[in-house]
Design a protein around this motif. Sequence first.
Motif, PDB file in Angstrom:
ATOM      1  N   ALA A 184     -13.352   2.168   2.657  1.00  0.00           N
ATOM      2  CA  ALA A 184     -12.142   1.580   2.087  1.00  0.00           C
ATOM      3  C   ALA A 184     -11.822   2.128   0.702  1.00  0.00           C
ATOM      4  O   ALA A 184     -10.666   2.149   0.278  1.00  0.00           O
ATOM      5  CB  ALA A 184     -12.296   0.058   2.010  1.00  0.00           C
ATOM      6  N   GLY A 185     -12.847   2.581  -0.017  1.00  0.00           N
ATOM      7  CA  GLY A 185     -12.618   3.036  -1.382  1.00  0.00           C
ATOM      8  C   GLY A 185     -12.294   4.503  -1.482  1.00  0.00           C
ATOM      9  O   GLY A 185     -11.551   4.925  -2.377  1.00  0.00           O
TER      10      GLY A 185
ATOM     11  N   THR B 262     -11.106   6.637   1.078  1.00  0.00           N
ATOM     12  CA  THR B 262     -10.215   7.250   2.071  1.00  0.00           C
ATOM     13  C   THR B 262      -8.750   7.020   1.700  1.00  0.00           C
ATOM     14  O   THR B 262      -8.266   5.891   1.734  1.00  0.00           O
ATOM     15  CB  THR B 262     -10.490   6.670   3.474  1.00  0.00           C
ATOM     16  N   PRO B 263      -8.040   8.102   1.323  1.00  0.00           N
ATOM     17  CA  PRO B 263      -6.623   7.942   0.953  1.00  0.00           C
ATOM     18  C   PRO B 263      -5.775   7.510   2.155  1.00  0.00           C
ATOM     19  O   PRO B 263      -6.174   7.684   3.304  1.00  0.00           O
ATOM     20  CB  PRO B 263      -6.214   9.343   0.502  1.00  0.00           C
ATOM     21  N   ARG B 264      -4.625   6.992   1.837  1.00  0.00           N
ATOM     22  CA  ARG B 264      -3.690   6.496   2.858  1.00  0.00           C
ATOM     23  C   ARG B 264      -3.453   7.512   3.959  1.00  0.00           C
ATOM     24  O   ARG B 264      -3.502   7.195   5.142  1.00  0.00           O
ATOM     25  CB  ARG B 264      -2.366   6.164   2.164  1.00  0.00           C
TER      26      ARG B 264
ATOM     27  N   ARG C 203      -5.789   2.199  -3.028  1.00  0.00           N
ATOM     28  CA  ARG C 203      -6.426   1.965  -1.732  1.00  0.00           C
ATOM     29  C   ARG C 203      -6.274   0.487  -1.415  1.00  0.00           C
ATOM     30  O   ARG C 203      -6.618  -0.363  -2.254  1.00  0.00           O
ATOM     31  CB  ARG C 203      -7.930   2.269  -1.775  1.00  0.00           C
TER      32      ARG C 203
ATOM     33  N   PHE D  63       0.848  -1.204   0.000  1.00  0.00           N
ATOM     34  CA  PHE D  63       0.000   0.000   0.000  1.00  0.00           C
ATOM     35  C   PHE D  63       0.886   1.257   0.000  1.00  0.00           C
ATOM     36  O   PHE D  63       0.705   2.171  -0.812  1.00  0.00           O
ATOM     37  CB  PHE D  63      -0.899  -0.048   1.241  1.00  0.00           C
ATOM     38  N   ASP D  64       1.894   1.271   0.878  1.00  0.00           N
ATOM     39  CA  ASP D  64       2.780   2.435   0.975  1.00  0.00           C
ATOM     40  C   ASP D  64       3.557   2.660  -0.323  1.00  0.00           C
ATOM     41  O   ASP D  64       3.899   3.787  -0.659  1.00  0.00           O
ATOM     42  CB  ASP D  64       3.773   2.251   2.131  1.00  0.00           C
TER      43      ASP D  64
ATOM     44  N   GLY E 187       2.510   2.145  -3.299  1.00  0.00           N
ATOM     45  CA  GLY E 187       1.665   2.521  -4.418  1.00  0.00           C
ATOM     46  C   GLY E 187       1.515   4.030  -4.565  1.00  0.00           C
ATOM     47  O   GLY E 187       1.986   4.800  -3.725  1.00  0.00           O
ATOM     48  N   ASP E 188       0.836   4.438  -5.629  1.00  0.00           N
ATOM     49  CA  ASP E 188       0.617   5.871  -5.824  1.00  0.00           C
ATOM     50  C   ASP E 188      -0.550   6.347  -4.967  1.00  0.00           C
ATOM     51  O   ASP E 188      -1.191   5.565  -4.261  1.00  0.00           O
ATOM     52  CB  ASP E 188       0.419   6.200  -7.314  1.00  0.00           C
ATOM     53  N   GLU E 189      -0.819   7.647  -5.036  1.00  0.00           N
ATOM     54  CA  GLU E 189      -1.833   8.281  -4.187  1.00  0.00           C
ATOM     55  C   GLU E 189      -3.228   7.708  -4.406  1.00  0.00           C
ATOM     56  O   GLU E 189      -4.094   7.833  -3.547  1.00  0.00           O
ATOM     57  CB  GLU E 189      -1.893   9.787  -4.495  1.00  0.00           C
TER      58      GLU E 189
ATOM     59  N   ARG F  49      -6.020   7.927   6.832  1.00  0.00           N
ATOM     60  CA  ARG F  49      -6.466   6.756   7.583  1.00  0.00           C
ATOM     61  C   ARG F  49      -5.858   6.694   8.978  1.00  0.00           C
ATOM     62  O   ARG F  49      -4.685   7.012   9.163  1.00  0.00           O
ATOM     63  CB  ARG F  49      -6.077   5.470   6.832  1.00  0.00           C
TER      64      ARG F  49
ATOM     65  N   ARG G   1      -3.855  -1.883  11.199  1.00  0.00           N
ATOM     66  CA  ARG G   1      -2.472  -1.645  10.799  1.00  0.00           C
ATOM     67  C   ARG G   1      -1.594  -1.408  12.030  1.00  0.00           C
ATOM     68  O   ARG G   1      -0.497  -1.973  12.148  1.00  0.00           O
ATOM     69  CB  ARG G   1      -2.400  -0.450   9.842  1.00  0.00           C
TER      70      ARG G   1
END
Lengths: 417, 417
Positions: free
Chosen positions: B238-239, B241-243, A272, A264-265, A267-269, B246, B251
Amino acid sequence: MNAVSDIANITGAVDEARLGTLVGDLAAFGARPDGGVDRQALTPEDFKSRRFLVDLARSYGAQAYRDSIGNLFFRRPGQDADAAPVVTGSHADSQPTGGRLDGAYGVCAGLEVLAALADSGVAHRRPIEVAVWTNEEGCRFAPGSMGASAFTEPSLLDGFLATADTTGRTVGEELAEADPLFADVPLRPLGTPVHAFVETHIEQGPVMADAGVTIGVVRGIQGTRWYEITVDGIAAHAGSTPRANRQDALRAATEIATGVYAAFDAGDERLRMTIGRLTVGPGSVNVVPEQVRMTVDVRHPEEAVLDAVEERLRELTAAHAGRARLERTMAMPPTGFDGRIRDTVREAARDLKLSAMEIDSGAFHDSLHLARHCPTGMIFVPSVDGLSHNPAEHTALSDLAAGTRVLAASLIRLAQN
Amino acid sequence: MNAVSDIANITGAVDEARLGTLVGDLAAFGARPDGGVDRQALTPEDFKSRRFLVDLARSYGAQAYRDSIGNLFFRRPGQDADAAPVVTGSHADSQPTGGRLDGAYGVCAGLEVLAALADSGVAHRRPIEVAVWTNEEGCRFAPGSMGASAFTEPSLLDGFLATADTTGRTVGEELAEADPLFADVPLRPLGTPVHAFVETHIEQGPVMADAGVTIGVVRGIQGTRWYEITVDGIAAHAGSTPRANRQDALRAATEIATGVYAAFDAGDERLRMTIGRLTVGPGSVNVVPEQVRMTVDVRHPEEAVLDAVEERLRELTAAHAGRARLERTMAMPPTGFDGRIRDTVREAARDLKLSAMEIDSGAFHDSLHLARHCPTGMIFVPSVDGLSHNPAEHTALSDLAAGTRVLAASLIRLAQN
């Protein structure tokens, strides 16, 4: 007829206060004590709200229709009676712990456009319709978006009508029982031609609120894949089993999860990745875990990225060969919205001097299905704190009205072609 | 009287076939179709098995007694009628998915010693008793080891009698209802003096089987601490909300769990660390986790090591300050068994030419409580594949008989003092 003044007239006739009242009136059906809404599909509250909407649409001079999956259509005739209509709308059903806006906003915005059209008398060549799609949420009857998908793919109807909720009640039974309530609303066939579909919706994420932007021009809906990872171990006594004798399913699952978060980290912006569910068996404080099952939800607008992430998930589970396995349980390819609709929305926002940004939808919507049927697009407004599927779901009324004005302008432009 | 020949006589009288028959007969009470046993405490099957044991013990010439928590005692009088007895035994209740040996073996071994004493006529100064302790497992009525702990600490009795199972039935009600079945068995007070207690039990771990050793001289019972770690996040779509937006509870929990496993790896061979239960809320495939709760079970024979591990767990949760918290839910200090009993067991094994090793018990036993009351020790026999609390629980009959011979020799030695 002057197109520029038509658009100024219709957007000027959008009434923020009336829109706010409608949002509140609709939220009264299935209102929760905490301010949220519990109006699951095809419940008495859902049917009562639909009856309310039929009567309201008629008060604005619209004709009401319905179809065999329970979708409603409120039609304002155009100058060309035979032209395919321009359609807006969304869904009126909610999650059990829903807010006032998810789905409902798109229906209310459409009705406010009908009211503004009635007030302003602006003419349009094509008919303009507001659709209320049945069971978008899918929480009582799975899958979601039954109304929109049966409309665009009528062969799905029979299976949907036979679908039961956990108590054994079927969609068909609920629709038949509510039939007398809509006896005065004529039936139309599924899959009628649509010139264009434009849906307004709250973003359900924090991106626009964080960026301080009012209008989202939705590029499309991310592709989504769901996976289930199962990890096997051997149950053993927590006190008497030394480290070297353990095959701990949760320990292996933790290593896999760490790899998922690292992917996840990396990947791009727009990527998800979510591990939303993780269960441990037997789940006893003093037993070494025997099995873990966990889900991974992956979304991105590009199929190639989804493929690459899937490959990484395969590597992560293969590293525990024989003990971990990956199963893809759902795959929904990315959906790009029509370029002409996106241009229309962007120009409407610009003409109204509203800030706008391109955005991908992370959630599913009825538009996902309409996009297979006709040129389709979506208009987003910001969600405060990105909250949705939550009683605290909120968008400033001024933003709801701004989205409605952009919708009105877009519908008029599309209806003149 | 010649002590050496007495011991040869009694160990020679231990009958492997009779022991095997008894294990099978006892396993018939609550037998599961898969070969295991479901004989939870104070159920009809448990009471029926106790009645069977009373009658069997009497057939070997023993006197039967019971106390107010339902413990049974089968007494073979000694030459000195007033001397405190040497006691062996274990429990006859099982887990719902139990095997034939956990607890039951210690009871059967004691009864086989009574049979061998009756056959051989070996005399002993002190009385020898076989105890059947009530509700060791604690799965129907918590906590476990009610019988042994009420015996050694009678003030616990009233609370135990009022303890209800999930259906609302109490320990006191079950004992009262079964009372007529044991009307011919005289009551004795709790907490009577005991000269020494020796319990035989399966190891419930793989250490002895891996080492190829028949007799385990148990040094003591590891100290155990249970913790619950709670990690808070914020539920989000989940769809959409950007990293960066969160706060994913799972996690953070995965990072903490990784640290727990690293601490386990860094410990010595005797350390045990287990995350046995982990639950995710709301636990939906497309919702970023809002809360995780997980348990950590830590065991080691040294209190200082348990303290150091606890400090490490505090550091791991403090690294997620404000979002993660650690709660210690149980602490049982390490229990060292009596040196004289351990010597007696070791010498008995040596005299019988049986391989033996020192071992710590990773599981709790009735002996944990008896050790507060009198000199106490345990004899382990190997568990095939380390399995326990499992219908497939198994130990070779030759090992069960070997443990019984060591028990017989130990009891006679202790009963002559």
